[in-house]
Design a protein around this motif. Sequence first.
Motif, short mmCIF file in Angstrom:
data_model
loop_
_atom_site.label_atom_id
_atom_site.label_comp_id
_atom_site.label_asym_id
_atom_site.label_seq_id
_atom_site.Cartn_x
_atom_site.Cartn_y
_atom_site.Cartn_z
N ASP A 622 0.82 -1.22 0.00
CA ASP A 622 0.00 0.00 0.00
C ASP A 622 0.85 1.26 0.00
N VAL A 623 1.96 1.24 0.76
CA VAL A 623 2.78 2.45 0.89
C VAL A 623 3.39 2.82 -0.46
N MET A 624 3.91 1.82 -1.20
CA MET A 624 4.52 2.11 -2.50
C MET A 624 3.48 2.53 -3.53
N ALA A 628 3.54 6.03 -5.65
CA ALA A 628 3.36 6.16 -7.10
C ALA A 628 2.25 7.16 -7.43
N GLN A 629 1.14 7.12 -6.67
CA GLN A 629 0.05 8.07 -6.90
C GLN A 629 0.50 9.50 -6.62
N ALA A 630 1.30 9.68 -5.54
CA ALA A 630 1.80 11.02 -5.20
C ALA A 630 2.73 11.54 -6.29
N ALA A 631 3.63 10.67 -6.78
CA ALA A 631 4.55 11.08 -7.84
C ALA A 631 3.79 11.43 -9.11
N ASP A 666 7.56 -2.86 -0.12
CA ASP A 666 6.76 -1.84 0.56
C ASP A 666 7.69 -0.97 1.38
N GLY A 667 7.32 0.30 1.53
CA GLY A 667 8.14 1.17 2.34
C GLY A 667 8.16 2.59 1.79
N PRO A 668 8.28 3.60 2.66
CA PRO A 668 8.22 5.01 2.23
C PRO A 668 9.58 5.54 1.78
#
Length: 766
Positions: A622-624, A628-631, A666-668
């Motif tokens: 979910d975090v990745m 991707a959505q933020a980028a 996964d990971g920020p």
Amino acid sequence: MPLLPLRGLIVYPTMVLHLDVGRDKSVQALEKAMMDDHLVCLVSQKDMGIDEPTKEDLYRTGTLAKIKQMLKLPNGTMRVLVEGLNRVTVTEFEDSEEYFVVHVEKQNEEHQVDVEDKALMRTLLDYFEQYIKLSKKVSVETLSTVSDIEEPGRLADIVASHLPIKIQLKQEILEITDVKERLNTIISHIQDEQEVLQLEKKIGQRVKKSMERTQKEYYLREQMKAIQKELGDKEGKTGEVATLREKIEASGMTDHVKQVAFKELDRYEKIPATSAESSVIRNYIEWLIALPWTNETEDTLNIHNAEQVLNDEHYGLEKVKERVLEYLAVQQLTKSLKGPILCLAGPPGVGKTSLARSIATSLDRHFVRVSLGGVRDESEIRGHRRTYVGAMPGRIIQGMKKAGTINPVFLLDEIDKMSNDFRGDPSSALLEVLDPEQNHNFSDHYIEETYDLSKVMFVATANNLATIPGPLRDRMEIIQIAGYTELEKLEIAKRHLLLRQLENHGLQKGNLQIRDDALTAIIRLYTREAGVRNLEREIASICRKAARIVVSGEKKRVVVTAKTLEEFLGKPRFRYGQAETEDQVGVATGLAYTTVGGDTLAIEVSLSPGKGRLVLTGKLGDVMKESAQAAFSYVRSNTEKLGIDEKFYEKHDIHIHVPEGAVPKDGPSAGITIATALVSALTGKPVRREVGMTGEITLRGRVLPIGGLKEKSLSAHRAGLTKILIPHDNERDIEDIPDSVQEELDIVLVSHVDQVLEHALVGEVK
């Protein structure tokens, strides 16, 4: 004729028995009788306690008896054998000081036997037989003798002589001259005796049933104990209890615990050995004795020696060594520091467990290890209550028993792999163990008494701190152990791994030589790990093949070089590094942190005709996906600044893919990498192959800090990258990166995506 007073005895006619006579008057009466016709009158006293009876103390009815034999005993007593002849009634007493002289009248005992007499005799015999069976005081032979008597009077007298009735009742029977009345009286007395005997038998059976088996065993064991004591036998329970008592005294327990132990020992002594509780109490006492209460090893407070031990056994790991030496220094000054709780966190194979053992060696303390992997029952930590079958103390108390001292180095291995279910939460049970303010009175459910853990040096190991509950993590001092650099792996292989495997495989140093270029090739081409476990396996594989060559006699000495390595290990399994061989459009190299250390992550973006659909693949968490959505949102909102067609999303579908789809990711930390790959794909500008990056992105383009910088920089170095872009806020973590890595990496601090694109893309972004 002379009279002989009897005490507590009635002599019936036809009875023959011995009498011991000791009173002077009685002896003189016997002597007089022997001089005359051997006849004497036997009369019972009313009160047998009177030594000098008068005529008022004697009954008037007695028995005329003949003295058959007389013998004088050494103590002055006369023993006579008398035979009863007839019932007599005393009619007159003559005055005589020497002995009693009486006038007697014989009673007529002639009787004509009729049918009623026979019936009474038969009834009497039946009752007498039943009485013999119940009482067992009269022999069966007596019954056969009595059965042959045909005179009813004589039968009545003999049966009466065998009945355990009072003297007064026997005297009454003696005074009855009527034979029928005498038979009826005796039958009545036998019936009474039978009722008493039957009642006694019922009471005895009731008591026997009510008496439990344990009570019976208790009495028997008390007797056994007395016998053992007399024999001086120390092999029984008495000796066992004495041994346990000595051990309790010598164990060094606190006074309160000693009182509890003695109380349990007293219970153990009273309970039969066959009782189930007996073994429970014994096990409990033995656990109390086995625990170290005062036994303490003296620390080797020599910092230089400790530093030498740590350096000899481990290469690198400067932070951990520094922390241990600091502890030693403070201990040397205060001599009262509570044991620290260290948590060595890092990927597998970096030497966490062996480092804890080295800490124990450097302190000269005992070492004990407990593995917590898969533990999901709270009682594994705190122990079971003694009420349960098979109860045992928890692993902490078991470890203390194994250590044998109150100040060991206690390793809690794999603390991050504990779980919880309906049986409780073992990680919560560890809170008391790992709190220096509480563990001086740790309570185990089995031991029940408090135990001091404050002098124990606890060392925990974990691969992933995220799975350790917050309250537990807060109680430990976290020391991160990152993966090793290539140079460190090379030194570890030369100093430790190769020597150990040579010894394990029975090889001498002269039999096998692995050159440095071969070891470097193994590290780069045959292993991809943060630690050195796989490296050691590959070296072991070479040792096995070398052993076969030496044993077969082909060669005495095997030399392995980078060129000959394929002969031993086969084709390389990994491509050296992860850096791209050329600059590519839409492909950016990210830096990731995993449970096995740092790694590089290629992120690919491709465009295809469509209507702006965003597709994410590669088993992303979910975090990745959110990164991707933020980028994507950042790129859409900054199309003009980035020189991208404003309506690109209406013409193209965008596919973001992270290779190695089977591996969960996964990971920020992938935000700026995805943004760079997106911009590269949309602008057609290639991404520099030698650049790696890590950092999260906001919708306004700010770069947020990340964790695991040391591991990520090591992975970049391992992959052959020469420049890494990291968030500006991570500047404080650069000092954790080894100097050898810093020298070969160009570390660039960025705070905005613009700076990232400037360093990552070939050419300028408008």
